[in-house]
Scaffold this active site. Sequence first.
Site, mmCIF file in Angstrom:
data_model
loop_
_atom_site.group_PDB
_atom_site.id
_atom_site.type_symbol
_atom_site.label_atom_id
_atom_site.label_comp_id
_atom_site.label_asym_id
_atom_site.label_seq_id
_atom_site.Cartn_x
_atom_site.Cartn_y
_atom_site.Cartn_z
ATOM 1 N N ASP A 191 -5.641 48.506 17.684
ATOM 2 C CA ASP A 191 -5.954 49.300 18.865
ATOM 3 C C ASP A 191 -5.644 48.519 20.150
ATOM 4 O O ASP A 191 -6.023 47.346 20.261
ATOM 5 C CB ASP A 191 -7.453 49.642 18.803
ATOM 6 C CG ASP A 191 -7.885 50.637 19.852
ATOM 7 O OD1 ASP A 191 -7.430 51.790 19.798
ATOM 8 O OD2 ASP A 191 -8.703 50.253 20.726
ATOM 9 N N GLU A 245 -0.844 49.428 18.641
ATOM 10 C CA GLU A 245 -0.862 50.362 19.758
ATOM 11 C C GLU A 245 -0.619 49.520 21.016
ATOM 12 O O GLU A 245 -1.517 48.843 21.496
ATOM 13 C CB GLU A 245 -2.204 51.089 19.861
ATOM 14 C CG GLU A 245 -2.160 52.127 20.967
ATOM 15 C CD GLU A 245 -3.520 52.626 21.416
ATOM 16 O OE1 GLU A 245 -3.584 53.732 21.958
ATOM 17 O OE2 GLU A 245 -4.525 51.912 21.231
HETATM 18 C C1 NOJ Z 1 -6.915 53.773 21.897
HETATM 19 C C2 NOJ Z 1 -7.452 54.716 20.877
HETATM 20 O O1 NOJ Z 1 -6.394 55.398 20.263
HETATM 21 C C3 NOJ Z 1 -8.414 55.618 21.594
HETATM 22 O O2 NOJ Z 1 -8.843 56.694 20.806
HETATM 23 C C4 NOJ Z 1 -9.575 54.787 22.056
HETATM 24 O O3 NOJ Z 1 -10.462 55.582 22.809
HETATM 25 C C5 NOJ Z 1 -9.115 53.611 22.924
HETATM 26 N N1 NOJ Z 1 -7.983 52.940 22.369
HETATM 27 C C6 NOJ Z 1 -10.212 52.605 23.099
HETATM 28 O O4 NOJ Z 1 -10.440 51.929 21.890
#
Ligand code: NOJ
Length: 496
Positions: A191, A245
Amino acid sequence: MYQIYPRSFADGNGDGVGDLVGMRERIDHLVDLGVDAVWLSPIFVSPMADFGYDVADYCRVDPLFGGDEAFGTLLTALHERGIRVVLDWVPNHSSDQHPWFVESRSSRSSPKRDWYVWRDPAPDGGPPNNWLAQFLDRPAWTLDEATGQYYLHLFLDRQPDLDWSNPDVEAAMHETLRHWMERGVDGFRADVVHLIGKGRELRDLPEELRGMTVVAIDEPFTHELLRRIRSVLDASPQQAMMVGEVYLLQPGQVVRYLGAGDELQLAFDFRTVHVPWSADALRRVIAANQAEFAEPAWPTFVLSNHDQPRHRTRFGSNARARAAAVMSLTMRATPFLFAGEELGLEDAVIPAARVVDPDGRDGCRAPLPWTDAPDHGWPADAWLPFPPDAGRLAADVQRRDPTSMFSLYRSPLRLRRERAVLRRGSFELLDTGAELIGWRRVHGADATVTVVNLSDEPVDLPAAAAGVLLASSVAGRDRLEQQLAPDEAIVVDVAA
Ligand code: NOJ
């Protein structure tokens, strides 16, 4: 790779929230569809302020999802069916309920104080710098009255940022990876992983970037951290994979997080989750993605996830969503599917009284309909309303219908399994005129061409697509026609 949002996939214990027992009962769906791996959005112990992206124990599965035991059973069952399992690892921040943060917050002299990012107030008593949090448009800092300092949270105040410049934090987070690798997990989705190397300086951002804090942080230290994370992954017998991500949007930025093949194996390119249904726009985004992730790098291709409106909703019609499936599954990339797109689900309409997400992302997170019974296979009231047309689009209904979206997805997925050219083939964009996009892939003696008609009119088939039809997004089409229908995508065997 098939992304499951566990709360919304299948409910095994009848509490209205999806869980791991429910998932296990639906493995046939994944096998029939033909995916290689599933990525589960976070299933760890969490107070659920951000529905699991606020982790209170990185090494335990939340009882809401069935706990560690249910996970062990699910992992074995998925592996037995040949499906690999990727967990969502949230390294940038924990929950404020994580024992590390509870201790960190307890006093300025706590041994865990410097596991998080604490700073004195600015001279005027305000936040230490001008960063804004991603949600709710407010400062990325919250004052802890008791100890008189601010802590950093790039997301909710209930998601304090860990300080990765502290070697103890780094070591503890490496341990969480080892924990799951020892249990047999095949990989991780990391993440907002580009944020972990923000370091200690935390300088103000130029005024125009303030509101975009999480897409403005892009620091060299993150790469150092990623190389060490990669060593931890590579030391596992299964050589666990990590897809990051990396929420950066400038050309060329994301691919740098693959390093020299020694950082992330994969990273999302989010330009495709924002692209409209337009030949020009898609061609530009695909060309940039392919050029930036040229060999030896490898791209991902993603149209939907749990943070953005579904592409069925964004593109505006079923025909377009069908064409998008052929496009995505014949791309030179690892395609990421978001559970429910194989049913052609649209975002649910969420009445104001049922909104639960602090950032308004509930629509794409609506539960999957399994049957056309009134409860759609969810024994209790589900935590969110179903998407439109849930009965007609239910998985059990579509499975029986050769013209359904589900049946369509199976076809390019099967082709991709059978033909190395669709997995490993080279990629060349074709000049197919203004309304079409097309590309050729070649592997040894095999060659395929994909063409997508993005206009509302029939268009003549380009010469480059002469060959044998392998799949079309138009139901019932079993051989090449002179023209492509509006919003039709085809993949053709052109070897010969
Ligand atoms: C990205 C995630 O995909 C999202 O759902 C989340 O709220 C944020 N990061 C914070 O962790």
